[in-house]
Scaffold this motif. Structure first.
Motif, PDB file in Angstrom:
ATOM      1  N   THR A 238     -33.826 121.414 -59.464  1.00  0.00           N
ATOM      2  CA  THR A 238     -35.014 120.680 -59.898  1.00  0.00           C
ATOM      3  C   THR A 238     -35.950 120.424 -58.724  1.00  0.00           C
ATOM      4  O   THR A 238     -35.495 120.020 -57.646  1.00  0.00           O
ATOM      5  CB  THR A 238     -34.621 119.338 -60.538  1.00  0.00           C
ATOM      6  OG1 THR A 238     -33.729 119.575 -61.627  1.00  0.00           O
ATOM      7  CG2 THR A 238     -35.853 118.592 -61.048  1.00  0.00           C
ATOM      8  N   GLU A 239     -37.248 120.660 -58.944  1.00  0.00           N
ATOM      9  CA  GLU A 239     -38.294 120.345 -57.968  1.00  0.00           C
ATOM     10  C   GLU A 239     -39.377 119.514 -58.653  1.00  0.00           C
ATOM     11  O   GLU A 239     -39.720 119.781 -59.817  1.00  0.00           O
ATOM     12  CB  GLU A 239     -38.925 121.622 -57.402  1.00  0.00           C
ATOM     13  CG  GLU A 239     -38.006 122.464 -56.546  1.00  0.00           C
ATOM     14  CD  GLU A 239     -38.727 123.705 -56.031  1.00  0.00           C
ATOM     15  OE1 GLU A 239     -39.733 124.107 -56.656  1.00  0.00           O
ATOM     16  OE2 GLU A 239     -38.288 124.265 -55.017  1.00  0.00           O
ATOM     17  N   PHE A 240     -39.927 118.555 -57.924  1.00  0.00           N
ATOM     18  CA  PHE A 240     -40.997 117.718 -58.464  1.00  0.00           C
ATOM     19  C   PHE A 240     -42.330 118.122 -57.847  1.00  0.00           C
ATOM     20  O   PHE A 240     -42.403 118.461 -56.657  1.00  0.00           O
ATOM     21  CB  PHE A 240     -40.717 116.236 -58.192  1.00  0.00           C
ATOM     22  CG  PHE A 240     -39.535 115.692 -58.945  1.00  0.00           C
ATOM     23  CD1 PHE A 240     -39.674 115.247 -60.252  1.00  0.00           C
ATOM     24  CD2 PHE A 240     -38.278 115.646 -58.354  1.00  0.00           C
ATOM     25  CE1 PHE A 240     -38.579 114.758 -60.955  1.00  0.00           C
ATOM     26  CE2 PHE A 240     -37.185 115.157 -59.041  1.00  0.00           C
ATOM     27  CZ  PHE A 240     -37.343 114.712 -60.350  1.00  0.00           C
ATOM     28  N   HIS A 241     -43.379 118.075 -58.671  1.00  0.00           N
ATOM     29  CA  HIS A 241     -44.723 118.430 -58.226  1.00  0.00           C
ATOM     30  C   HIS A 241     -45.708 117.373 -58.729  1.00  0.00           C
ATOM     31  O   HIS A 241     -45.422 116.637 -59.692  1.00  0.00           O
ATOM     32  CB  HIS A 241     -45.127 119.809 -58.769  1.00  0.00           C
ATOM     33  CG  HIS A 241     -44.189 120.907 -58.389  1.00  0.00           C
ATOM     34  ND1 HIS A 241     -44.314 121.639 -57.246  1.00  0.00           N
ATOM     35  CD2 HIS A 241     -43.076 121.373 -59.031  1.00  0.00           C
ATOM     36  CE1 HIS A 241     -43.350 122.529 -57.184  1.00  0.00           C
ATOM     37  NE2 HIS A 241     -42.574 122.393 -58.252  1.00  0.00           N
ATOM     38  N   THR A 242     -46.858 117.314 -58.085  1.00  0.00           N
ATOM     39  CA  THR A 242     -47.897 116.366 -58.483  1.00  0.00           C
ATOM     40  C   THR A 242     -49.214 117.115 -58.643  1.00  0.00           C
ATOM     41  O   THR A 242     -49.635 117.846 -57.735  1.00  0.00           O
ATOM     42  CB  THR A 242     -48.069 115.256 -57.440  1.00  0.00           C
ATOM     43  OG1 THR A 242     -46.817 114.577 -57.255  1.00  0.00           O
ATOM     44  CG2 THR A 242     -49.123 114.246 -57.899  1.00  0.00           C
ATOM     45  N   ILE A 243     -49.839 116.948 -59.808  1.00  0.00           N
ATOM     46  CA  ILE A 243     -51.141 117.560 -60.088  1.00  0.00           C
ATOM     47  C   ILE A 243     -52.083 116.462 -60.572  1.00  0.00           C
ATOM     48  O   ILE A 243     -51.825 115.833 -61.622  1.00  0.00           O
ATOM     49  CB  ILE A 243     -51.028 118.685 -61.137  1.00  0.00           C
ATOM     50  CG1 ILE A 243     -50.152 119.829 -60.599  1.00  0.00           C
ATOM     51  CG2 ILE A 243     -52.408 119.213 -61.513  1.00  0.00           C
ATOM     52  CD1 ILE A 243     -49.988 120.977 -61.572  1.00  0.00           C
ATOM     53  N   ASP A 244     -53.147 116.206 -59.818  1.00  0.00           N
ATOM     54  CA  ASP A 244     -54.133 115.163 -60.161  1.00  0.00           C
ATOM     55  C   ASP A 244     -53.460 113.820 -60.418  1.00  0.00           C
ATOM     56  O   ASP A 244     -53.796 113.083 -61.358  1.00  0.00           O
ATOM     57  CB  ASP A 244     -54.944 115.577 -61.396  1.00  0.00           C
ATOM     58  CG  ASP A 244     -55.773 116.834 -61.154  1.00  0.00           C
ATOM     59  OD1 ASP A 244     -56.161 117.060 -59.990  1.00  0.00           O
ATOM     60  OD2 ASP A 244     -56.006 117.590 -62.114  1.00  0.00           O
ATOM     61  N   GLY A 245     -52.449 113.493 -59.598  1.00  0.00           N
ATOM     62  CA  GLY A 245     -51.767 112.210 -59.723  1.00  0.00           C
ATOM     63  C   GLY A 245     -50.681 112.172 -60.772  1.00  0.00           C
ATOM     64  O   GLY A 245     -50.007 111.145 -60.924  1.00  0.00           O
ATOM     65  N   ASN A 246     -50.498 113.248 -61.517  1.00  0.00           N
ATOM     66  CA  ASN A 246     -49.461 113.301 -62.547  1.00  0.00           C
ATOM     67  C   ASN A 246     -48.235 114.053 -62.030  1.00  0.00           C
ATOM     68  O   ASN A 246     -48.362 115.118 -61.417  1.00  0.00           O
ATOM     69  CB  ASN A 246     -49.990 114.013 -63.801  1.00  0.00           C
ATOM     70  CG  ASN A 246     -51.128 113.261 -64.449  1.00  0.00           C
ATOM     71  OD1 ASN A 246     -50.999 112.076 -64.749  1.00  0.00           O
ATOM     72  ND2 ASN A 246     -52.250 113.939 -64.666  1.00  0.00           N
ATOM     73  N   HIS A 247     -47.071 113.490 -62.305  1.00  0.00           N
ATOM     74  CA  HIS A 247     -45.816 114.103 -61.867  1.00  0.00           C
ATOM     75  C   HIS A 247     -45.285 115.048 -62.938  1.00  0.00           C
ATOM     76  O   HIS A 247     -45.414 114.784 -64.143  1.00  0.00           O
ATOM     77  CB  HIS A 247     -44.770 113.016 -61.590  1.00  0.00           C
ATOM     78  CG  HIS A 247     -45.173 112.041 -60.540  1.00  0.00           C
ATOM     79  ND1 HIS A 247     -45.121 112.315 -59.200  1.00  0.00           N
ATOM     80  CD2 HIS A 247     -45.665 110.773 -60.638  1.00  0.00           C
ATOM     81  CE1 HIS A 247     -45.530 111.278 -58.506  1.00  0.00           C
ATOM     82  NE2 HIS A 247     -45.880 110.318 -59.356  1.00  0.00           N
ATOM     83  N   LEU A 248     -44.694 116.120 -62.512  1.00  0.00           N
ATOM     84  CA  LEU A 248     -43.976 117.015 -63.416  1.00  0.00           C
ATOM     85  C   LEU A 248     -42.808 117.642 -62.668  1.00  0.00           C
ATOM     86  O   LEU A 248     -42.778 117.649 -61.429  1.00  0.00           O
ATOM     87  CB  LEU A 248     -44.881 118.090 -63.997  1.00  0.00           C
ATOM     88  CG  LEU A 248     -45.559 119.096 -63.051  1.00  0.00           C
ATOM     89  CD1 LEU A 248     -45.840 120.396 -63.779  1.00  0.00           C
ATOM     90  CD2 LEU A 248     -46.871 118.522 -62.519  1.00  0.00           C
ATOM     91  N   ALA A 249     -41.836 118.160 -63.411  1.00  0.00           N
ATOM     92  CA  ALA A 249     -40.613 118.717 -62.825  1.00  0.00           C
ATOM     93  C   ALA A 249     -40.467 120.178 -63.210  1.00  0.00           C
ATOM     94  O   ALA A 249     -40.688 120.553 -64.372  1.00  0.00           O
ATOM     95  CB  ALA A 249     -39.392 117.931 -63.290  1.00  0.00           C
ATOM     96  N   ARG A 250     -40.137 120.993 -62.211  1.00  0.00           N
ATOM     97  CA  ARG A 250     -39.809 122.405 -62.455  1.00  0.00           C
ATOM     98  C   ARG A 250     -38.283 122.533 -62.373  1.00  0.00           C
ATOM     99  O   ARG A 250     -37.683 122.326 -61.317  1.00  0.00           O
ATOM    100  CB  ARG A 250     -40.475 123.313 -61.432  1.00  0.00           C
ATOM    101  CG  ARG A 250     -39.987 124.743 -61.520  1.00  0.00           C
ATOM    102  CD  ARG A 250     -40.857 125.775 -60.830  1.00  0.00           C
ATOM    103  NE  ARG A 250     -41.372 125.394 -59.539  1.00  0.00           N
ATOM    104  CZ  ARG A 250     -42.279 126.108 -58.854  1.00  0.00           C
ATOM    105  NH1 ARG A 250     -42.753 127.230 -59.373  1.00  0.00           N
ATOM    106  NH2 ARG A 250     -42.731 125.705 -57.695  1.00  0.00           N
TER     107      ARG A 250
END
Length: 512
Positions: A443-455
């Protein structure tokens, strides 16, 4: 074993011999023939050989068994061996004449050394390869002349002069590395000694006629260099370059191991040897040969492919699709997260889920979202290529974020949201799919425009992955459009036999 057994030793009572050095060719015949003497008190003989193989000893004796023919020797061979030295630019006729005179004089040791020094310096200017070739040619001339001078009267003072000079020069340029030994007394201690009977019996020799060559020409002992174990080369390269072998690289070694397993001789060796003996004395040489055989086969396949357009087309039809799919999945694991977002990006290897824990429709935690993530992880694990799950992404490819999930945790201030979310995913996989699935999930976490999501990247499993639902086990499979479950037992068995044939074979072997 004393060197006197090689030649000239005659003891009729000698009845047994223990051999602890390599014997080849004439040396084997001369040594072991010391036993072939008749004595009234001698009823038989035997040899205990710790080094040599019976077949090799038999081949050495076979040349001299029955009728042995020595063809006439080329009378020009001696002159050829002398002329071979001229091409190196080391010998000088004037120096050879002066040095030969000193060699025949008394109390001229210092002058001899000085007279030889110019040739030694010219020899030192040669490349390592030329030095070895010259040293070999020099020794060959000295040996041939020394032997023939005992049986043939030469009336050639120039050859005698050259012989005297070359013999002295050979002693001056002797390879300093030859015969070096390594003292491991402080590093290695002998604690155990094991003897193993590899052959017992007599060595039968063929009859007929054999031929020996009394004097031969050539460039010397042209032998292949000692082969280095491939594992040692790999380890050194990995250490020096910081590389490592992938699972695909190891397929070469596994294929070579499979060749050995199918070899009847290796099977017999495995039965009669314990694991330690097999590992140290049987496996290395056989495995190296198997690897080299694989190399030969691989090169042959490549040449067949390059020379046959029909074969190229057939291979492309098979592997182009395979490589395309695997490359697509591999890219999903490492590409910028934005490349995976957008309308119509979901595929057989990529799926979106808005949340892990928060049910957007029911406005509560748990329930459908956890079920959807669980079956997606199981379905990708059961896929031959695995897949990628993005959590925090809506079905249309837009970013939803993980804030709804984060808000379901009561201890957000004590631990980071990502840690709590990752721990919950791990616990869910363990309870629903089993501990053995955890190593397949990254699992990796990313942030786009302040929103978190997980790959979440899921590797293909080497065994069927079932979801536990009460007393039932559900097998999920990934299709081009969705995750489906297989309910019919017979159909499920056929799918498992096709996807995991090794698992089916083990179950069949374990059946009574």
């Amino acid at each position: 074993m004393a060197e006197k057994f090689q030649t000239g030793f005659d003891q009729p009572k000698l009845a047994a011999m223990y051999v602890d050095k390599t014997l080849t060719g004439l040396a084997a015949v001369q040594t072991l023939s010391r036993l072939n003497r008749i004595h009234p008190d001698k009823s038989g003989t035997f040899v205990v050989d710790f080094v040599n193989k019976a077949d090799e000893i038999g081949e050495a004796f076979a040349v001299y068994h029955g009728k042995t023919v020595a063809p006439p020797t080329d009378p020009n061979l001696l002159f050829d061996t002398r002329h071979d030295l001229d091409g190196f630019g080391v010998l000088d006729t004037g120096e050879m004449q002066r040095t030969a005179s000193l060699l025949l004089s008394e109390n001229a040791h210092a002058q001899i050394h000085a007279a030889l020094q110019p040739a030694v310096e010219r020899f030192g200017g040669l490349s390592d390869e030329d030095q070895e070739a010259f040293r070999d040619a020099l020794g060959r001339f000295v040996r041939v002349y020394g032997f023939l001078s005992l049986v043939v009267p030469f009336r050639n003072p120039e050859l005698e002069r050259d012989y005297l000079y070359c013999r002295a020069l050979a002693a001056m340029i002797r390879d300093s590395n030859a015969g070096d030994s390594i003292n491991l007394g402080s590093e290695v201690e002998l604690t155990h000694l094991r003897h193993e009977l590899a052959f017992d019996g007599s060595i039968a020799l063929p009859g007929g006629e054999a031929e020996v060559t009394t004097i031969y020409s050539g460039t010397g002992p042209l032998v292949d260099p000692d082969e280095e174990r491939l594992s040692e080369i790999i380890a050194r390269i990995n250490k020096r370059l910081g590389t490592d072998w992938s699972d695909e690289d190891r397929l070469v070694f596994e294929a070579a191991a499979g060749d050995l397993i199918a070899d009847v001789d290796v099977q017999n060796q495995a039965v009669i040897n314990d694991e330690a003996t097999f590992r140290d004395h049987v496996f290395p040489e056989r495995y190296q040969k198997a690897l080299l055989s694989r190399m030969d086969r691989n090169s042959g396949l490549i040449y067949d492919y390059l020379d046959n357009e029909e074969l190229q087309a057939a291979v492309r039809d098979i592997y182009a699709v395979e490589v395309h799919r695997r490359a697509t999945v591999a890219r999903q694991r490492t590409c910028p997260i934005g490349d995976l977002l957008g309308t119509d990006r979901e595929s057989q290897y990529l799926e979106y889920k808005s949340t892990l824990r928060w049910d957007i429709r029911e406005k509560r935690k748990g329930g459908h979202p956890e079920d959807a993530v669980t079956k997606t992880v199981a379905g990708f694990a059961n896929s031959p290529l695995g897949g990628t799950l993005l959590v925090g992404v809506a079905d249309d490819g837009s970013v939803h974020g993980l804030e709804d999930d984060f808000a379901t945790f009561s201890k957000r201030g004590e631990r980071g949201d990502r840690d709590l979310w990752g721990q919950h995913l791990e616990n869910m996989i363990r309870s629903r799919l089993g501990d053995s699935v955890l190593p397949l999930v990254a699992t990796e976490f990313h942030t786009i425009d302040g929103n978190h999501l997980a790959r979440i990247s899921i590797d293909p499993s080497g065994f069927p992955v079932y979801e536990r639902r009460g007393d039932n086990q559900v097998l999920w499979l990934r299709t081009p459009t969705s995750m489906v479950t297989v309910r019919d037992p017979d159909e499920r068995d056929r799918i498992i036999a096709r996807r995991w044939p090794a698992s089916t074979d083990r179950q069949a072997a374990a059946a009574p």
